[in-house]
Write an enzyme that holds these catalytic residues in place. Structure first.
Site, mmCIF file in Angstrom:
data_model
loop_
_atom_site.group_PDB
_atom_site.id
_atom_site.type_symbol
_atom_site.label_atom_id
_atom_site.label_comp_id
_atom_site.label_asym_id
_atom_site.label_seq_id
_atom_site.Cartn_x
_atom_site.Cartn_y
_atom_site.Cartn_z
ATOM 1 N N GLU A 182 -4.514 22.532 42.489
ATOM 2 C CA GLU A 182 -3.456 21.784 43.174
ATOM 3 C C GLU A 182 -4.011 20.685 44.081
ATOM 4 O O GLU A 182 -3.602 20.520 45.236
ATOM 5 C CB GLU A 182 -2.564 22.742 43.966
ATOM 6 N N GLU A 386 0.918 29.296 37.101
ATOM 7 C CA GLU A 386 1.586 29.858 38.277
ATOM 8 C C GLU A 386 3.086 29.697 38.119
ATOM 9 O O GLU A 386 3.583 28.581 37.958
ATOM 10 C CB GLU A 386 1.160 29.173 39.583
#
Length: 489
Positions: A182, A386
């Site tokens: 991320e 995720e």
């Protein structure tokens, strides 16, 4: 259901959220070791005498990540639980500080290397492919306090020393890598997500108080160069391995509030904050919209000769991403971002939100939307690494957790993942976050529980660490056993 026969089913975690043993077997501090929640300020103090930032642990705080759920010592037990659900893939990260405790050593720490050797061997014994993030909010703290982290070009060399050791050591054991977890969160969480720290600050009241966007763009460029060099090294050292980027892409599902052109254009500009990282790592080029920002704000980073060619020639093999919720952009409203994604104005067309206290809007179709946008614009295989829901839950008098809300959340999202496959999206797999309760990255607590497996640990640090299967455990097991066919029931 149309999930491919070789679809990767499993779950995802991060070393800093479950391993514990934060100073064991040679490991030194990393960025998340001095934080309680990655969106908050790190616990550092400025030492006037040395002219350096130093750890300043607050005795009033409980740093749950220091012990995590003791996965470091209990990984065999926990992997058995994962295998019990039929996982054929399990995502975790290598803690950089276990391999190079300070980050700038010449030689690696053998104890750290052996731990991951044993961990990957156990995964293979249980029939699971390791899916490995090379950097998941775990930059060694010394690299920030000594060099400024990724504000310094020197980090590229330290990073490449680390990843070359990893690729050579685990050649043949790991088929799926991701570089920086991320990394598109670097602008809003520069310390944890980006590994940045001003070492010559003008404002010593708090870390990174005077960090500028220009400095962050410069750091991002160094990370893009490191990403390209990592892709090249992986392909050279282990041609059978694949390496992807990993981005938080819930914000791609940001819808305009209305057909007002200001809402539509505003939503597009907001999405572009995430697409910058996709464009560079997947297309190998800086897009025109960021060049305009640089030009108008004098924020263009310094680039070395050959950088752009290196980035162009070494793009990632696949896009790994997280998706939790969608958002709505209104030009005269406010929009914020946290670890779950963006939060704008309320969307009246959604079926509702998760329970208190976090209240995430539930939008299963958003995951299909994101998959289609990525497929249409980048044409790479997609890996959902995720997707999950955090709930405040505890065992009842029968030592049971009936987490029907979680089952519905996952089922509804997987139905839309199947729709994305029918749309033509090339989906590699689905890894639920996180299949066992871990320390929340965003809030730094145990109360926000995602798992199919409950862990007896609480925000005050108490608990037995006992593992208990929730009702969703057997349900997810059936989903995997039937390759998604049970979702039709």
């Amino acid at each position: 259901m149309n999930f491919p026969k070789d679809f990767l089913w499993g779950g995802a975690v991060a070393a800093n959220q479950l391993e514990g043993a934060y100073l064991e077997d040679g490991k030194e501090l990393n960025v998340t070791d001095v934080m309680v929640g990655i969106a908050r300020q790190p616990d550092l103090k400025w030492n006037e005498a040395t002219g350096k930032w130093e750890p300043a642990f607050d005795p009033a705080k409980v740093y749950l990540s220091h012990e995590g759920i003791d996965f470091y010592h209990r990984y065999k037990e926990d992997l058995e639980l994962m295998a019990g659900m039929g996982f054929n893939a399990f995502r975790t990260s290598i803690s950089w500080g276990r391999i190079f405790p300070n980050g700038d050593e010449k030689e690696p720490n053998e104890a750290g290397l052996k731990f991951y050797d044993d961990l990957f061997d156990e995964m293979h014994r249980l029939g699971m492919e390791p899916v490995i993030t090379l950097s998941h909010y775990e930059t060694p703290l010394h690299l920030l306090t000594r060099y400024g982290g990724w504000l310094s070009e020197k980090l590229i060399g330290f990073w490449m020393n680390y990843v070359n050791v990893v690729f050579n050591r685990y050649k043949g054991k790991v088929k799926y890598y991701m570089t920086f977890n991320e990394i598109n969160n670097i602008f809003r969480m520069p310390f944890a997500a980006g590994g940045l720290l001003k070492i010559d600050p003008k404002d010593t009241s708090r870390p990174n108080a005077d960090l500028t966007d220009r400095e962050i763009y410069q750091a991002a460029h160094y990370i893009f160069v490191a990403n390209a060099k990592t892709v090249e090294a992986c392909h050279r050292i282990d041609p059978d391995a694949q390496i992807g980027c990993m981005l938080s892409l819930s914000s791609i599902a940001t819808y305009p509030y209305s057909c007002n052109p200001d809402d539509v254009m505003g939503a597009l500009q907001f999405q572009r904050k995430q697409k910058l990282f996709l464009d560079v790592m997947c297309k190998g080029q800086y897009p025109g919209y960021v060049k305009r920002i640089w030009r108008e704000n004098q924020e263009e980073p310094v680039m070395q000769a050959g950088d752009l060619e290196l980035i162009r020639d070494n793009t990632v093999d696949y896009i790994a991403f997280s998706y939790y919720r969608s958002a709505v952009f209104k030009s005269d409203g406010s929009i914020t971002v946290d670890t779950g994604g963006a939060a704008g104005v309320e969307n009246p067309y959604l079926e509702g939100c998760s329970p208190e206290p976090w209240r995430w809007p539930i939008d299963p179709k958003g995951i299909r939307y994101v998959c289609n946008i990525l497929n249409d614009e980048y044409g790479l295989p997609l890996f959902i690494v995720e997707n999950g829901i955090g709930l405040d839950e505890n065992l009842d008098e029968n030592k049971r957790i009936a987490d029907d809300f979680r089952r519905k959340y996952v089922k509804d999202h997987l139905v839309q993942v199947n729709e994305a496959i029918l749309d033509g999206c090339n989906l590699m797999g689905y890894l639920y976050w996180g299949p066992i309760d871990v320390v929340s990255a965003g809030t730094g607590e145990m109360r926000k529980r995602y798992g199919f497996v409950y862990v007896d640990r609480f925000n005050d640090g108490t608990g037995t660490l006992e593992r208990v299967k929730k009702d969703s455990y057997e349900w997810y097991k059936e989903v995997i056993e039937t390759n998604g066919e049970s979702l039709e029931d």
